[in-house]
Design a protein around this motif. Structure first.
Motif, PDB file in Angstrom:
ATOM      1  N   GLY A   1      11.605  86.806 -47.059  1.00  0.00           N
ATOM      2  CA  GLY A   1      10.260  87.595 -46.187  1.00  0.00           C
ATOM      3  C   GLY A   1      11.010  88.622 -44.811  1.00  0.00           C
ATOM      4  O   GLY A   1       9.507  88.401 -44.213  1.00  0.00           O
ATOM      5  N   LYS A   2      11.699  88.535 -44.678  1.00  0.00           N
ATOM      6  CA  LYS A   2      11.552  89.702 -43.371  1.00  0.00           C
ATOM      7  C   LYS A   2      13.122  90.838 -43.589  1.00  0.00           C
ATOM      8  O   LYS A   2      13.881  90.649 -44.714  1.00  0.00           O
ATOM      9  CB  LYS A   2      12.049  89.279 -42.270  1.00  0.00           C
TER      10      LYS A   2
ATOM     11  N   LEU B   1      11.904  93.777 -36.187  1.00  0.00           N
ATOM     12  CA  LEU B   1      11.672  93.339 -37.329  1.00  0.00           C
ATOM     13  C   LEU B   1      10.452  93.135 -38.309  1.00  0.00           C
ATOM     14  O   LEU B   1       9.462  93.042 -37.183  1.00  0.00           O
ATOM     15  CB  LEU B   1      11.791  91.097 -36.805  1.00  0.00           C
TER      16      LEU B   1
ATOM     17  N   THR C   1       8.410  91.828 -41.097  1.00  0.00           N
ATOM     18  CA  THR C   1       8.373  90.240 -42.491  1.00  0.00           C
ATOM     19  C   THR C   1       6.023  90.252 -42.626  1.00  0.00           C
ATOM     20  O   THR C   1       5.587  91.836 -42.748  1.00  0.00           O
ATOM     21  CB  THR C   1       7.771  89.081 -41.107  1.00  0.00           C
ATOM     22  N   LYS C   2       6.255  89.730 -43.753  1.00  0.00           N
ATOM     23  CA  LYS C   2       5.201  89.821 -44.644  1.00  0.00           C
ATOM     24  C   LYS C   2       4.086  90.201 -44.459  1.00  0.00           C
ATOM     25  O   LYS C   2       2.932  90.722 -44.398  1.00  0.00           O
ATOM     26  CB  LYS C   2       5.215  89.061 -46.033  1.00  0.00           C
ATOM     27  N   ARG C   3       3.938  89.170 -42.391  1.00  0.00           N
ATOM     28  CA  ARG C   3       2.442  89.480 -42.044  1.00  0.00           C
ATOM     29  C   ARG C   3       2.137  91.414 -41.551  1.00  0.00           C
ATOM     30  O   ARG C   3       1.411  91.723 -41.662  1.00  0.00           O
ATOM     31  CB  ARG C   3       2.227  89.429 -40.870  1.00  0.00           C
TER      32      ARG C   3
ATOM     33  N   PHE D   1       5.762  96.145 -43.998  1.00  0.00           N
ATOM     34  CA  PHE D   1       6.838  95.841 -44.670  1.00  0.00           C
ATOM     35  C   PHE D   1       7.392  96.130 -45.937  1.00  0.00           C
ATOM     36  O   PHE D   1       8.819  95.943 -46.519  1.00  0.00           O
ATOM     37  CB  PHE D   1       6.584  93.929 -44.171  1.00  0.00           C
TER      38      PHE D   1
ATOM     39  N   ARG E   1      10.838  96.872 -46.239  1.00  0.00           N
ATOM     40  CA  ARG E   1      12.451  96.706 -47.356  1.00  0.00           C
ATOM     41  C   ARG E   1      13.253  97.498 -48.057  1.00  0.00           C
ATOM     42  O   ARG E   1      13.616  97.290 -48.707  1.00  0.00           O
ATOM     43  CB  ARG E   1      12.047  95.274 -48.075  1.00  0.00           C
TER      44      ARG E   1
ATOM     45  N   PRO F   1       5.502  95.941 -35.579  1.00  0.00           N
ATOM     46  CA  PRO F   1       5.607  94.611 -35.959  1.00  0.00           C
ATOM     47  C   PRO F   1       4.441  94.508 -35.381  1.00  0.00           C
ATOM     48  O   PRO F   1       4.097  94.248 -34.243  1.00  0.00           O
ATOM     49  CB  PRO F   1       7.069  93.977 -35.920  1.00  0.00           C
TER      50      PRO F   1
END
Length: 326
Positions: A282-283, A299, A301-303, A308, A312, A326
């Motif tokens: 998830g990151k 970083l 993340t899914k947030r 994100f 990825r 982020p």
């Protein structure tokens, strides 16, 4: 990344019936010269044996690095479609093949190469396979550029490591004079190669050039030793390549560094990934060179939603489709 079919087939024909023992010895000698960055007045590929070793062990990796650099250049200037190419220190025509693969409408190419053995092989490989009108010239990159004509795209790949450092500023100045639109310099992805490219970048910016890639800015490089900027491409090894290098692994990673600079500004600038991504559940952690001249890890993340999803999918050397925070 693989060689274009006609180039691969031409290389295979040239390497037919070459004794493996002789090829291995030539490959070791060539590798030693490259690794040591020898500047002893002799060309790395002055002899036929060295040229054959280059075709078997170095051409695929060099092609991959050049093509990746050209791709980055093209991404930064989507409308750039060169009609003419000047390649200084052309080797067997590696840049020519990469350029015509990306821009098949290239009309004219001039290739300057000091080694007669390499020129002969380059002409043989390109004959009947390259549509652009191609002229091969004998010449030393440091002294034989006076009578050349400007070109839309000027390139100098894996050449500066063979040149005495004191001669580099004059060479880069002349290459920029010959550049109608864009200049690309590619070097091995070593700390020394990065330092050479940094010097080239600084000189070109001072001359009024716009940096297209890999840097998304004109500011001083934010990295400092022992860190250094470089990129990597994984290249499949042929059976002959593995035999010539006594290699067990069927691939190798070619590390390289480049700078593309233009007389035209890039229409947009995007942050670039300058190290292998570090994915997790998830990151994903990316090391980025930012448009404001800073570099550091971020970083996602899914947030971060779409940011994100975009992050990825990225690999080392890619640019962010946008610069989400982020």
């Amino acid at each position: 990344m693989e060689l274009p079919g006609p180039l691969r087939q031409g290389v295979e024909r040239l390497l037919e019936n070459i004794p493996l023992a002789a090829l291995k010895q030539a490959a070791r000698t060539l590798s030693d010269r490259y690794r040591a960055e020898l500047r002893d007045g002799r060309l790395h590929m002055a002899q036929d044996a060295a040229v054959r070793a280059y075709l078997a062990t170095r051409l695929p990796a060099t092609y991959a690095a050049v093509r990746a650099s050209l791709d980055a250049l093209s991404d930064a200037r989507p409308g750039f479609t060169p009609k003419s190419l000047l390649d200084v220190g052309a080797g067997p025509g590696t840049v020519l093949w990469a350029t015509t693969d990306l821009w098949p409408d290239l009309e004219q190419a001039v290739l300057l190469e000091a080694s007669a053995a390499v020129r002969k092989v380059g002409e043989t490989l390109a004959g009947g396979a390259i549509a652009a009108q191609t002229t091969w010239l004998a010449g030393d990159a440091t002294v034989d550029l006076a009578d050349l004509e400007p070109a839309d795209l000027v390139t100098c790949a894996y050449v500066l490591d063979e040149i005495v450092p004191a001669s580099l500023p004059k060479l880069i100045d002349r290459l920029w004079q010959l550049t109608g639109d864009t200049l690309l310099v590619v070097e091995p992805g070593t700390p020394a190669g990065w330092q050479r490219v940094l010097a080239v970048r600084g000189q070109l910016i001072e001359a009024g050039a716009h940096v297209l890639a890999p840097c998304p800015h004109q500011a001083p490089c934010p990295l400092a030793p022992p860190d250094w900027c470089h990129f990597s491409r994984r290249v499949a090894r042929s059976r002959l390549h593995r035999l010539a290098k006594d290699a067990d692994v069927p691939w190798e990673d070619e590390k390289f560094i480049y700078v593309a600079a233009s007389r035209q500004a890039a229409p947009f600038r995007l942050a670039r990934v300058i190290a292998p991504p570090k994915p997790g559940s998830g990151k994903v952690l990316l090391k980025l060179c930012e448009t404001d001249g800073r570099a550091g890890e971020k970083l996602f993340t899914k947030r971060d939603g779409d940011g994100f999803k975009a992050a990825r999918r990225l690999d080392w050397g890619d640019t962010l489709p946008s610069t989400p925070r982020p």
